[in-house]
Write an enzyme that holds these catalytic residues in place. Sequence first.
Site, PDB file in Angstrom:
ATOM      1  N   TYR A 150      -0.018 -19.164 -15.671  1.00 20.71           N
ATOM      2  CA  TYR A 150      -0.798 -20.399 -14.855  1.00 20.71           C
ATOM      3  C   TYR A 150       0.858 -21.270 -14.885  1.00 20.71           C
ATOM      4  CZ  TYR A 150      -5.309 -17.221 -14.217  1.00 20.71           C
ATOM      5  OH  TYR A 150      -5.909 -16.914 -13.826  1.00 20.71           O
ATOM      6  N   ASP A 181     -11.221 -19.301  -9.326  1.00 19.30           N
ATOM      7  CA  ASP A 181     -12.922 -19.691  -8.706  1.00 19.30           C
ATOM      8  C   ASP A 181     -12.563 -21.125  -7.567  1.00 19.30           C
ATOM      9  OD1 ASP A 181     -14.209 -19.187 -10.316  1.00 19.30           O
ATOM     10  OD2 ASP A 181     -13.379 -21.117 -12.436  1.00 19.30           O
TER      11      ASP A 181
END
Length: 247
Positions: free
Chosen positions: A111, A53
């Site tokens: 992540y 994003d």
Amino acid sequence: MRVKCTIAYDGHLFNGYQVQPGKRTVQSELEKALAVIHKTDGRVPVYSSGRTDSDVHAAGQVIHFDTPLSIPGEKWPFALNALLPDDIAVKTAEIADDGFHARFSAVQKEYRYFVYTEKHPDVFKRHYAYHFAYPLNVQKMREASRHLVGTHDFTSFCAADTAVQDKVRTIYELDWTETVDGLQMRITGNGFLYNMVRIIAGTLLDTGAGKFSPDDVKAMLEAKDREAAGRTAPGHGLYLWSVCYDN
């Protein structure tokens, strides 16, 4: 010939990874550079391990593209970096098997979410780590994290409007490390739902701040309801760190 690249990018000035008409995205910049190299007005499609994003960064995103050019794998970073903007860099490249796919061949992703806990905001960190100035009980955060490790239905920890039907994912590792100026969350899994890592980060930070207990987090998971879980942490603290593939 299929080329596999590992890239890094600073997500601050991008409207996410995926091409969007009239907006600056990572994919559009990559495809623009490839069009120059291929001397074409058409599109050279680039495929990634997954979308990120706006404001989300990557240290180890993986992409692939097909080319008729006979450029050796190790030369592609030089060719692309000469044309890419300063906030994208190709770190490595190699010739891949024709069956390789950056997304569908991936078996594990990692992540990391960075938080700085200094009393006052730091203007030099504001785009690269989340400022959370409240006292945190890291032990409670680690205890809550253990409830999320394993194979579960993560409906509570993904965006409510996601179109994905199967929300079962496996988290292999989820831990918090104290750093000089705050905390780092590291999470690995076989795949992640939309906003899943950011919702987990936001929920666990609020657990550390005393809003939730570790048992509350377990109940959130079991509820399979987005409204049961905590908030979504901001995108600028999140980094796609690495993507793993079977040899």
